[in-house]
Motif scaffolding. Structure first.
Motif, mmCIF file in Angstrom:
data_model
loop_
_atom_site.group_PDB
_atom_site.id
_atom_site.type_symbol
_atom_site.label_atom_id
_atom_site.label_comp_id
_atom_site.label_asym_id
_atom_site.label_seq_id
_atom_site.Cartn_x
_atom_site.Cartn_y
_atom_site.Cartn_z
ATOM 1 N N GLY A 427 50.616 -31.665 30.351
ATOM 2 C CA GLY A 427 49.524 -31.049 31.095
ATOM 3 C C GLY A 427 49.451 -29.547 30.894
ATOM 4 O O GLY A 427 48.402 -28.995 30.553
ATOM 5 N N LEU A 428 50.578 -28.845 31.084
ATOM 6 C CA LEU A 428 50.572 -27.393 30.945
ATOM 7 C C LEU A 428 50.413 -26.926 29.497
ATOM 8 O O LEU A 428 49.771 -25.896 29.258
ATOM 9 N N PRO A 429 50.980 -27.630 28.508
ATOM 10 C CA PRO A 429 50.649 -27.248 27.123
ATOM 11 C C PRO A 429 49.144 -27.323 26.843
ATOM 12 O O PRO A 429 48.604 -26.481 26.124
ATOM 13 N N PHE A 430 48.462 -28.325 27.413
ATOM 14 C CA PHE A 430 47.007 -28.396 27.264
ATOM 15 C C PHE A 430 46.348 -27.187 27.927
ATOM 16 O O PHE A 430 45.417 -26.583 27.379
ATOM 17 N N VAL A 431 46.828 -26.819 29.115
ATOM 18 C CA VAL A 431 46.276 -25.662 29.825
ATOM 19 C C VAL A 431 46.422 -24.397 28.971
ATOM 20 O O VAL A 431 45.476 -23.616 28.829
ATOM 21 N N LEU A 432 47.607 -24.205 28.406
ATOM 22 C CA LEU A 432 47.851 -23.022 27.564
ATOM 23 C C LEU A 432 46.924 -23.013 26.356
ATOM 24 O O LEU A 432 46.318 -21.979 26.019
ATOM 25 N N LYS A 433 46.789 -24.160 25.706
ATOM 26 C CA LYS A 433 45.925 -24.232 24.534
ATOM 27 C C LYS A 433 44.475 -23.935 24.901
ATOM 28 O O LYS A 433 43.778 -23.182 24.195
ATOM 29 N N ALA A 434 44.009 -24.493 26.021
ATOM 30 C CA ALA A 434 42.624 -24.266 26.450
ATOM 31 C C ALA A 434 42.387 -22.798 26.775
ATOM 32 O O ALA A 434 41.339 -22.232 26.443
ATOM 33 N N MET A 435 43.352 -22.145 27.410
ATOM 34 C CA MET A 435 43.191 -20.725 27.738
ATOM 35 C C MET A 435 43.129 -19.881 26.467
ATOM 36 O O MET A 435 42.351 -18.926 26.373
ATOM 37 N N GLU A 436 43.944 -20.215 25.482
ATOM 38 C CA GLU A 436 43.919 -19.476 24.213
ATOM 39 C C GLU A 436 42.580 -19.660 23.508
ATOM 40 O O GLU A 436 42.046 -18.729 22.901
ATOM 41 N N GLU A 437 42.009 -20.876 23.601
ATOM 42 C CA GLU A 437 40.705 -21.139 22.984
ATOM 43 C C GLU A 437 39.593 -20.324 23.646
ATOM 44 O O GLU A 437 38.569 -20.051 23.022
ATOM 45 N N HIS A 438 39.803 -19.942 24.897
ATOM 46 C CA HIS A 438 38.793 -19.171 25.623
ATOM 47 C C HIS A 438 39.147 -17.687 25.664
ATOM 48 O O HIS A 438 38.598 -16.945 26.496
ATOM 49 N N SER A 439 40.030 -17.254 24.784
ATOM 50 C CA SER A 439 40.463 -15.848 24.704
ATOM 51 C C SER A 439 41.013 -15.356 26.034
ATOM 52 O O SER A 439 40.923 -14.166 26.360
ATOM 53 N N GLY A 440 41.578 -16.275 26.802
ATOM 54 C CA GLY A 440 42.151 -15.919 28.096
ATOM 55 C C GLY A 440 43.663 -15.922 28.048
ATOM 56 O O GLY A 440 44.280 -16.182 27.016
ATOM 57 N N THR A 441 44.272 -15.628 29.171
ATOM 58 C CA THR A 441 45.732 -15.638 29.274
ATOM 59 C C THR A 441 46.145 -16.406 30.522
ATOM 60 O O THR A 441 45.364 -16.567 31.461
ATOM 61 N N ILE A 442 47.382 -16.875 30.509
ATOM 62 C CA ILE A 442 47.941 -17.546 31.684
ATOM 63 C C ILE A 442 49.398 -17.141 31.816
ATOM 64 O O ILE A 442 50.112 -17.014 30.821
#
Length: 477
Positions: A427-442
């Motif tokens: 779940g969290l690896p998906f979250v990290l990948k999605a944030m990177e795709e949106h030029s965001g950070t977590i």
């Protein structure tokens, strides 16, 4: 023989690279065949000149005597000659001469005291004080004699915390250093005159630094010189690259085995449905368990496939606050049934971002569900949204659950790492990948027994900036 000549050539080239001392390479006849810039500018001579032509008579005699000894010895020999160069009338020059028998060449370096004045001691002190690296001088008795001005930046310690103390303070600073590590480090230092190691230092609870430590044994001054260089950014980048590689590997594995797994799973589900028609009550219990496990396998496979999907999804301008409100409305009934609260107050400013609504919803759902699952009755999940000075919209999701220790906190974004029974760790690896795709950070912060906070940052759109500055507003769903 050829290897010996190559080795000598390399040695000669290295010696001429000395940019401070004037250096030349000569034939046995005295012809200068190579020189460094320092020799050329100091003595105003050119290649192909004969060394004897630029010396006085007594110096020429010393040179001839050295050549005679060198030829008779038939081996490498070195000597120091006090000679006078005709272009330098002020004083004699000490010339260090080495005869290389393998190639029958002479390499000479000059110490021209009259030409090369020693830099003021203050210049060396200033270079020591203002170096961007942390520098420390330790005598052979292990006493710290001096440190430069970076002690506060690197360790948040004062100068008095170092001066006069023993080398043991360095061991206290890095608590993971063992006696075996110190012994190995000192052994290499004594054998090679230099030793290196990369160490971690927790400067504060949220500031982990990586310092590359190099120690030199300066026999001329009887001091050990320790230099520490901050490698934190480079190490963090390497870890991010390694993490990205692991996510990519998960995606490749998932894509390659997806069809192989789904085909037999479809067959099993079909046979279970056939068996349920005539199954007894006892058999139905077992079939229900089997069906539940197959559904869980499908869930794991779907999460793995999510990581492997290419990022071709359509992006639009949307309101982050609207997406959060949707997730809160979905999760609130279940939270109330379990005796928990979700605190969320919609912001009064525009929260327009550019992204894929479905993916961001999944990010929010994963984080909020994790928070609710980490809490018991009476727990509170707080969602807060703010605008930063850096044109970012920052979202925090905080729970009052059991929290995580430092080891768990470092591993949460790694594939397959989970602390939940039955969790997939995807779940969290998906979250990290999605944030990177949106030029965001977590980022995450957690304390055992207190709770966990996930902090997300999204770049705001130009439309959002235009509205804040007084332009038109567009509401994106």
């Amino acid at each position: 023989m050829r290897n010996n000549l190559d080795k000598v050539s390399g040695c000669v080239s290295f010696e001429l690279d000395d940019g401070i001392r004037p250096g030349i390479v000569l034939e046995l006849t005295g012809i200068i065949i190579d020189m460094n810039n320092s020799f050329r500018t100091t003595f105003a001579v050119e290649q192909k000149q004969n060394i004897k032509a630029i010396m006085d008579v007594s110096s020429g005699a010393l040179w001839e005597a050295f050549l005679k000894r060198a030829v008779e010895a038939k081996k490498n020999i070195s000597d120091k000659l006090l000679i006078r160069i005709l272009s330098d009338q002020s004083s004699p020059v000490t010339m260090h001469v080495t005869y290389h028998h393998d190639c029958q060449k002479v390499v000479a370096h000059c110490d021209a005291a009259s030409t090369f004045g020693v830099a003021p001691i203050k210049a060396y002190l200033n270079a020591f004080r203002h170096s961007k690296d942390f520098l420390m001088l330790i005598d052979y008795n292990g006493i710290i004699r001096d440190v430069n001005d970076m002690h506060d930046v690197y360790f948040n310690l004062s100068r008095n915390d170092f001066i006069g103390k023993t080398i043991a303070i360095v061991e206290d600073i890095f608590p993971d250093v063992t006696q075996e590590m110190c012994t190995s480090y000192l052994k290499k230092l004594k054998h090679e005159g230099r030793a290196e190691v990369l160490k971690k230092f927790e400067r504060s609870p949220r500031d982990m630094r990586y310092y590359y430590i190099t120690t030199y044994d300066d026999k001329e001054t009887g001091m050990y010189v320790i230099k520490m260089t901050d490698r934190t950014e480079a190490e963090n980048l390497e870890q991010q690259l390694a993490h990205s590689g692991s996510l990519s590997a998960v995606g490749q594995i998932a894509a390659s085995i997806a069809h192989e797994i789904r085909n037999p799973m479809t067959t099993l589900k079909g046979f279970i449905q056939l068996l349920e028609v005539d199954a007894s009550a006892e058999s139905m219990k077992y079939l229900s368990v089997i069906e539940g496990e197959i559904e869980r396998m499908e869930s794991i496979l779907n999460e793995m496939l999510t990581l492997s999907k290419p990022t071709f999804n359509k992006k639009t301008t949307l309101s982050l606050a609207v997406l959060v409100a949707d997730i809160v409305s979905i999760l609130n009934p279940k939270a109330l049934m379990d005796g928990m609260k979700i605190l969320w107050s919609p912001p009064i400013f525009d929260t327009l971002i550019y992204g894929n609504a479905d993916k961001i919803k999944q990010v929010l759902l994963n984080l909020c569900k994790n928070g609710l699952e980490a809490m018991e009755a009476g727990g509170i999940l707080t969602i807060d949204m703010r605008r930063s000075d850096k044109n970012e919209i920052r979202l925090s999701i905080t729970d009052t659950g059991k929290g995580m220790n430092s080891y768990q906190l470092k591993q949460i974004f790694m594939p397959f790492f989970t602390s939940k029974p039955g969790g997939t760790g995807l779940g969290l690896p998906f979250v990290l990948k999605a944030m990177e795709e949106h030029s965001g950070t977590i980022a995450a912060d957690s304390q055992e027994g207190v709770g966990t906070t996930f902090m997300l940052s999204f770049p705001a759109t130009e439309l959002c900036n235009r509205h804040i500055s007084g332009g038109e507003s567009i509401l994106a769903q």
